[in-house]
Scaffold this motif. Structure first.
Motif, PDB file in Angstrom:
ATOM      1  N   VAL A 225      31.722   1.863  27.282  1.00 21.46           N
ATOM      2  CA  VAL A 225      32.844   2.717  26.892  1.00 21.46           C
ATOM      3  C   VAL A 225      33.819   2.810  28.068  1.00 21.46           C
ATOM      4  O   VAL A 225      33.440   2.549  29.212  1.00 21.46           O
ATOM      5  CB  VAL A 225      32.372   4.137  26.487  1.00 21.46           C
ATOM      6  N   PRO A 226      35.064   3.210  27.810  1.00 22.91           N
ATOM      7  CA  PRO A 226      36.022   3.357  28.915  1.00 22.91           C
ATOM      8  C   PRO A 226      35.608   4.478  29.869  1.00 22.91           C
ATOM      9  O   PRO A 226      34.969   5.456  29.462  1.00 22.91           O
ATOM     10  CB  PRO A 226      37.334   3.710  28.200  1.00 22.91           C
ATOM     11  N   ASN A 227      35.965   4.332  31.141  1.00 20.81           N
ATOM     12  CA  ASN A 227      35.744   5.419  32.088  1.00 20.81           C
ATOM     13  C   ASN A 227      36.469   6.671  31.609  1.00 20.81           C
ATOM     14  O   ASN A 227      37.561   6.605  31.037  1.00 20.81           O
ATOM     15  CB  ASN A 227      36.261   5.028  33.474  1.00 20.81           C
ATOM     16  N   GLY A 228      35.877   7.820  31.853  1.00 19.06           N
ATOM     17  CA  GLY A 228      36.459   9.074  31.413  1.00 19.06           C
ATOM     18  C   GLY A 228      36.045   9.485  30.022  1.00 19.06           C
ATOM     19  O   GLY A 228      36.429  10.557  29.542  1.00 19.06           O
ATOM     20  N   THR A 229      35.245   8.657  29.339  1.00 21.59           N
ATOM     21  CA  THR A 229      34.759   8.999  28.003  1.00 21.59           C
ATOM     22  C   THR A 229      33.827  10.200  28.071  1.00 21.59           C
ATOM     23  O   THR A 229      32.986  10.293  28.969  1.00 21.59           O
ATOM     24  CB  THR A 229      34.014   7.808  27.374  1.00 21.59           C
ATOM     25  N   ALA A 230      33.976  11.122  27.151  1.00 19.98           N
ATOM     26  CA  ALA A 230      33.046  12.247  27.021  1.00 19.98           C
ATOM     27  C   ALA A 230      32.050  11.926  25.911  1.00 19.98           C
ATOM     28  O   ALA A 230      32.425  11.369  24.865  1.00 19.98           O
ATOM     29  CB  ALA A 230      33.801  13.533  26.694  1.00 19.98           C
ATOM     30  N   ALA A 231      30.794  12.268  26.124  1.00 20.57           N
ATOM     31  CA  ALA A 231      29.760  11.970  25.127  1.00 20.57           C
ATOM     32  C   ALA A 231      30.090  12.586  23.776  1.00 20.57           C
ATOM     33  O   ALA A 231      29.814  11.994  22.722  1.00 20.57           O
ATOM     34  CB  ALA A 231      28.407  12.461  25.625  1.00 20.57           C
ATOM     35  N   ASP A 232      30.689  13.766  23.789  1.00 24.76           N
ATOM     36  CA  ASP A 232      31.010  14.444  22.535  1.00 24.76           C
ATOM     37  C   ASP A 232      32.126  13.751  21.754  1.00 24.76           C
ATOM     38  O   ASP A 232      32.349  14.070  20.589  1.00 24.76           O
ATOM     39  CB  ASP A 232      31.411  15.899  22.811  1.00 24.76           C
ATOM     40  N   ASP A 233      32.826  12.809  22.411  1.00 21.40           N
ATOM     41  CA  ASP A 233      33.869  12.055  21.696  1.00 21.40           C
ATOM     42  C   ASP A 233      33.263  11.085  20.683  1.00 21.40           C
ATOM     43  O   ASP A 233      33.974  10.550  19.838  1.00 21.40           O
ATOM     44  CB  ASP A 233      34.723  11.254  22.689  1.00 21.40           C
ATOM     45  N   TRP A 234      31.949  10.867  20.799  1.00 22.83           N
ATOM     46  CA  TRP A 234      31.279   9.892  19.947  1.00 22.83           C
ATOM     47  C   TRP A 234      30.252  10.606  19.057  1.00 22.83           C
ATOM     48  O   TRP A 234      29.123  10.870  19.494  1.00 22.83           O
ATOM     49  CB  TRP A 234      30.575   8.843  20.807  1.00 22.83           C
ATOM     50  N   PRO A 235      30.606  10.912  17.804  1.00 22.70           N
ATOM     51  CA  PRO A 235      29.605  11.445  16.875  1.00 22.70           C
ATOM     52  C   PRO A 235      28.482  10.427  16.662  1.00 22.70           C
ATOM     53  O   PRO A 235      28.666   9.220  16.848  1.00 22.70           O
ATOM     54  CB  PRO A 235      30.405  11.660  15.574  1.00 22.70           C
ATOM     55  N   ASP A 236      27.323  10.911  16.271  1.00 19.15           N
ATOM     56  CA  ASP A 236      26.152  10.033  16.135  1.00 19.15           C
ATOM     57  C   ASP A 236      26.414   8.856  15.195  1.00 19.15           C
ATOM     58  O   ASP A 236      26.038   7.714  15.497  1.00 19.15           O
ATOM     59  CB  ASP A 236      24.953  10.843  15.622  1.00 19.15           C
ATOM     60  N   GLU A 237      27.048   9.120  14.062  1.00 19.80           N
ATOM     61  CA  GLU A 237      27.276   8.043  13.089  1.00 19.80           C
ATOM     62  C   GLU A 237      28.169   6.953  13.685  1.00 19.80           C
ATOM     63  O   GLU A 237      27.943   5.751  13.465  1.00 19.80           O
ATOM     64  CB  GLU A 237      27.910   8.604  11.818  1.00 19.80           C
ATOM     65  N   ARG A 238      29.169   7.361  14.444  1.00 18.01           N
ATOM     66  CA  ARG A 238      30.050   6.377  15.079  1.00 18.01           C
ATOM     67  C   ARG A 238      29.269   5.519  16.072  1.00 18.01           C
ATOM     68  O   ARG A 238      29.485   4.313  16.163  1.00 18.01           O
ATOM     69  CB  ARG A 238      31.205   7.089  15.779  1.00 18.01           C
ATOM     70  N   ILE A 239      28.357   6.139  16.838  1.00 12.07           N
ATOM     71  CA  ILE A 239      27.546   5.394  17.801  1.00 12.07           C
ATOM     72  C   ILE A 239      26.699   4.345  17.090  1.00 12.07           C
ATOM     73  O   ILE A 239      26.666   3.173  17.481  1.00 12.07           O
ATOM     74  CB  ILE A 239      26.645   6.352  18.608  1.00 12.07           C
ATOM     75  N   TRP A 240      26.017   4.755  16.025  1.00 20.38           N
ATOM     76  CA  TRP A 240      25.150   3.814  15.302  1.00 20.38           C
ATOM     77  C   TRP A 240      25.966   2.670  14.690  1.00 20.38           C
ATOM     78  O   TRP A 240      25.539   1.508  14.721  1.00 20.38           O
ATOM     79  CB  TRP A 240      24.360   4.537  14.224  1.00 20.38           C
ATOM     80  N   ASP A 241      27.134   2.986  14.144  1.00 20.42           N
ATOM     81  CA  ASP A 241      27.968   1.937  13.556  1.00 20.42           C
ATOM     82  C   ASP A 241      28.422   0.931  14.619  1.00 20.42           C
ATOM     83  O   ASP A 241      28.428  -0.287  14.380  1.00 20.42           O
ATOM     84  CB  ASP A 241      29.197   2.551  12.879  1.00 20.42           C
ATOM     85  N   GLU A 242      28.804   1.443  15.786  1.00 21.84           N
ATOM     86  CA  GLU A 242      29.272   0.548  16.845  1.00 21.84           C
ATOM     87  C   GLU A 242      28.127  -0.293  17.400  1.00 21.84           C
ATOM     88  O   GLU A 242      28.297  -1.491  17.685  1.00 21.84           O
ATOM     89  CB  GLU A 242      29.931   1.358  17.961  1.00 21.84           C
ATOM     90  N   LEU A 243      26.966   0.301  17.560  1.00 20.74           N
ATOM     91  CA  LEU A 243      25.804  -0.467  18.002  1.00 20.74           C
ATOM     92  C   LEU A 243      25.485  -1.580  17.016  1.00 20.74           C
ATOM     93  O   LEU A 243      25.222  -2.730  17.405  1.00 20.74           O
ATOM     94  CB  LEU A 243      24.592   0.459  18.159  1.00 20.74           C
TER      95      LEU A 243
END
Length: 392
Positions: A225-243
């Motif tokens: 992810v880009p530097n400065g990204t906050a973990a909360d910017d990524w909901p769980d569903e978005r993380i799984w879809d990107e993975l």
């Protein structure tokens, strides 16, 4: 208080060093600024080189590791929707790696110390290392509301890059080399069985992804992810879809999904502090060097430092010779720079470069094709990944 070796930091490096010294008859004291509960909860690396496993066995700290550790015989590289297996035993003459969380290593070592080990003080915050050039350096620390002094023959700083040990080096006597990468890792722990038997390193145009695990029931996964990204910017569903998108291949394979139980963002950095000794003050682990996690070298480098140190203190104790201690910094730094180079190369090869162009993209693919097509190139990766042997 008085001891032969004062150890600042009760992470895996400090605890393992104390364990090895205790077994060699060298008295020591460990000062850890945090509580026991805190150090036993910290989530860190989990891939152990063969040498790290051997060191834990030599310390009598591998009972659970041998029962619960997951032995891996290779890794999988994914790119261009293809999968390629790198077979470690075939390429290295039998060497493997083991998945066993650093958190569990700390739990094992703490239990051994408290049962029959040297003094281990939790909540003991080191304030400074005084007189490191003298024959009796002093660690000043705060414990149970009052300042105390630990007088030592030697001090070992295992307290990280921002600890007091490194700060005690005079500016004119040291140099720090640093490289910051233009991206970070978003990491999750998920309560779901791993989707793979061995780690997957995926190079994708949208960014790097890594599939690891902590146990047969807990998966550990990462996204570039880009530097400065906050973990909360990524909901769980978005993380799984990107993975799922970054791991996708032209074959029958499915990414298991489940509840995310932890989420964090880790910046990527390389840093080496030279030298690793000043007077009677020595550095080990993150106090001396930091590598990006791509090559899984951080914990393993710390353990290799400790193995060299323990051997040197044992020689001093049994023969009176300080020859190995005098060579400690040079011996470790040679290995540190090799691991730094390997971690840098792996990172640059697998991550999408924010300022990269089509040429950079083709160069990354060419490097990956070389590794998967050439036994020589694959063997070099395998040798570095499983861990270069310590000099005799």
């Amino acid at each position: 208080m008085r001891t032969t070796v004062g150890i600042i930091g009760g992470g895996p490096a400090g605890l393992l060093l104390a364990r090895l010294l205790h077994r060699a008859g060298v008295d020591c004291v460990v000062l850890e600024s945090r509580t026991r509960e805190h150090v036993e909860r910290r989530q860190r690396a989990g891939m152990l080189e063969q040498g790290t496993v051997d060191a834990l066995r030599a310390a009598g700290a591998a009972r659970r590791l041998d029962l619960e550790g997951l032995v891996h015989h290779g890794i999988e590289l994914r790119f261009d929707r293809e999968r390629h297996h790198i077979d470690f035993p075939v390429l290295t003459g039998g060497r493997t790696v083991t998945i066993y969380a650093q958190t569990e290593i700390v739990k094992d070592l703490v239990a051994l110390h408290l049962a029959s080990g040297p003094p281990l003080l939790f909540g003991a915050r080191a304030l400074a290392v005084d007189q490191p050039e003298s024959d009796a350096p002093v660690v000043r620390f705060l414990h149970e509301g009052r300042e105390r002094r630990l007088v030592c023959d030697w001090v070992v700083g295992c307290d990280g890059s921002h600890g007091v040990a490194r700060a005690a080096f005079p500016a004119a006597a040291a140099r720090t080399y640093t490289h910051d990468f233009p991206y970070s890792w978003l990491g999750i722990l998920a309560e779901v069985p791993p989707s793979c038997e061995e780690l997957i390193y995926a190079r994708h145009e949208r960014g790097f992804a890594l599939h690891s695990m902590r146990s047969p029931r807990i998966s550990r996964l990462y996204l570039q992810v880009p530097n400065g990204t906050a973990a909360d910017d990524w909901p769980d569903e978005r993380i799984w879809d990107e993975l799922a998108a970054r791991f996708a291949i032209d074959a029958d394979w499915t990414l298991n999904r489940g509840p995310v139980i932890a989420k964090s963002v880790t910046p990527m950095r390389s840093q080496v502090h030279e030298p690793m000794r000043h007077g009677r003050l020595l550095l080990a682990g993150d106090a001396a060097h930091i590598v990006p996690p791509t090559g899984a070298k951080g914990l393993n480098l710390a353990v290799s430092d400790v193995r060299v140190l323990a051997r040197a203190f044992d020689a001093l104790h049994t023969t009176g010779s300080a020859r190995l201690l005098d060579g400690y910094s040079d011996q470790c730094l040679e290995r540190v720079w090799q691991a730094t180079r390997f971690s840098y190369d792996m990172t640059r090869m697998l991550h999408a470069q924010p300022d990269g162009d089509a040429f950079d993209h083709r160069m990354q693919l060419t490097r990956l094709r070389r590794i998967t097509a050439s036994r020589h190139a694959a063997a070099e990766l395998a040798a570095n990944y499983t861990g270069l042997p310590l000099p005799t």
